[in-house]
Design a protein around this motif. Structure first.
Motif, short mmCIF file in Angstrom:
data_model
loop_
_atom_site.label_atom_id
_atom_site.label_comp_id
_atom_site.label_asym_id
_atom_site.label_seq_id
_atom_site.Cartn_x
_atom_site.Cartn_y
_atom_site.Cartn_z
N THR A 7 58.42 -13.23 -123.42
CA THR A 7 57.35 -12.23 -122.76
C THR A 7 56.25 -13.08 -122.97
N ASP A 8 54.74 -12.41 -122.14
CA ASP A 8 53.77 -12.43 -122.59
C ASP A 8 53.31 -11.70 -123.44
N SER A 9 52.11 -11.60 -124.03
CA SER A 9 51.28 -10.58 -124.45
C SER A 9 51.63 -9.51 -124.57
N SER A 10 51.65 -9.11 -122.96
CA SER A 10 51.44 -7.97 -122.17
C SER A 10 53.25 -7.26 -122.19
N ILE A 11 54.17 -7.62 -122.27
CA ILE A 11 55.78 -7.50 -122.36
C ILE A 11 55.90 -7.08 -123.76
N GLU A 12 56.72 -5.52 -124.50
CA GLU A 12 56.70 -5.98 -126.08
C GLU A 12 57.81 -6.88 -126.08
N ASN A 13 58.17 -7.56 -126.13
CA ASN A 13 59.98 -8.38 -127.12
C ASN A 13 60.05 -7.35 -128.50
N ASP A 14 61.10 -6.16 -127.64
CA ASP A 14 61.08 -5.77 -128.84
C ASP A 14 63.02 -5.65 -128.73
N ASP A 15 63.70 -5.46 -130.34
CA ASP A 15 65.01 -5.74 -129.66
C ASP A 15 66.05 -4.80 -128.59
N ALA A 16 65.71 -3.75 -128.30
CA ALA A 16 66.32 -3.45 -127.18
C ALA A 16 66.34 -4.12 -125.32
N LEU A 17 64.85 -4.27 -125.52
CA LEU A 17 64.60 -5.09 -124.27
C LEU A 17 65.40 -6.67 -124.36
N ILE A 18 65.87 -7.37 -125.22
CA ILE A 18 66.74 -8.15 -125.84
C ILE A 18 67.40 -8.02 -125.79
N LEU A 43 59.52 -13.40 -118.73
CA LEU A 43 59.40 -12.27 -118.30
C LEU A 43 57.40 -11.83 -118.61
N HIS A 44 56.62 -12.26 -117.08
CA HIS A 44 55.73 -11.68 -116.98
C HIS A 44 54.70 -10.92 -117.37
N ASP A 45 53.43 -9.77 -117.27
CA ASP A 45 53.61 -9.52 -116.13
C ASP A 45 51.92 -9.79 -115.69
N GLU A 46 51.57 -10.12 -114.59
CA GLU A 46 50.83 -10.88 -114.16
C GLU A 46 49.78 -9.71 -113.90
N ASN A 47 49.89 -9.02 -114.04
CA ASN A 47 48.30 -8.46 -114.21
C ASN A 47 48.30 -7.27 -115.29
N ALA A 48 48.41 -8.28 -116.49
CA ALA A 48 48.82 -7.19 -117.70
C ALA A 48 48.93 -5.50 -117.44
N HIS A 49 47.79 -5.02 -117.72
CA HIS A 49 47.64 -3.13 -117.56
C HIS A 49 47.07 -3.09 -117.03
N LYS A 50 46.36 -3.46 -115.39
CA LYS A 50 46.10 -2.92 -114.72
C LYS A 50 47.78 -2.86 -113.32
N ASP A 53 51.15 -4.14 -107.45
CA ASP A 53 53.41 -3.84 -106.62
C ASP A 53 53.80 -5.39 -107.34
N HIS A 54 55.06 -5.68 -107.46
CA HIS A 54 55.20 -6.78 -107.53
C HIS A 54 55.06 -7.97 -108.44
N ASP A 55 53.96 -6.91 -109.73
CA ASP A 55 53.56 -7.51 -110.55
C ASP A 55 54.31 -8.61 -111.67
N LYS A 56 55.43 -7.83 -111.90
CA LYS A 56 56.03 -8.23 -113.09
C LYS A 56 57.29 -9.50 -112.84
N ARG A 57 57.00 -10.77 -113.02
CA ARG A 57 57.56 -12.05 -112.68
C ARG A 57 58.43 -12.19 -113.78
N CYS A 58 60.03 -12.66 -113.36
CA CYS A 58 61.21 -13.23 -114.31
C CYS A 58 61.30 -14.42 -113.64
N VAL A 59 61.20 -15.51 -114.20
CA VAL A 59 61.39 -16.63 -114.83
C VAL A 59 63.10 -17.49 -115.36
N LEU A 60 64.18 -17.52 -113.92
CA LEU A 60 65.29 -17.47 -115.61
C LEU A 60 65.93 -19.14 -115.72
N GLU A 61 65.39 -20.00 -116.17
CA GLU A 61 66.12 -21.58 -116.32
C GLU A 61 66.99 -21.52 -117.33
#
Length: 104
Positions: A7-18, A43-50, A53-61
């Motif tokens: 995750t990027d720094s604006s998304i909390e990578n905790d046990d529940a998310l994992i 997982l990325h939040d492209e607009n951080a805390h702003k 719409d559609h500002d969350k991105r998931c890249v699956l490799e």
């Protein structure tokens, strides 16, 4: 199948998310488990805390045994929706790719 969550720094990578990410990926891609060696979820939040719409991105490799890695990207309003959309795209991609390989 190893599942790695980044995750990027604006998304909390905790046990529940994992736990959530692992269950969604396992459910969507579990039937390809013998072919998949590793799945990386970014997982990325492209607009951080702003808000936006559609500002969350998931890249699956997905790393496949003996094949090139495959990646898809999905944008959505929430990380959960972005993850679900990326899993759907990856499932379609793997169906197509592995289906073509099985015909040869």
């Amino acid at each position: 199948m190893i599942i790695q969550v980044n995750t990027d720094s604006s998304i909390e990578n905790d046990d529940a998310l994992i736990t959530h990410v692992e269950s969604v990926v396992e459910k969507a891609l579990g039937r390809f488990g013998e072919k998949i060696t590793r799945v990386e979820v970014h997982l990325h939040d492209e607009n951080a805390h702003k808000p936006g719409d559609h500002d969350k991105r998931c890249v699956l490799e997905v790393r496949l045994a003996g094949l090139q890695p495959q990646a898809v990207t999905e944008h959505a309003d929430t990380t959960h929706k972005a993850l679900a959309g990326a899993c759907d795209k990856m499932k379609s991609l793997l169906d197509s790719l592995l289906g073509r390989l099985n015909k040869h």
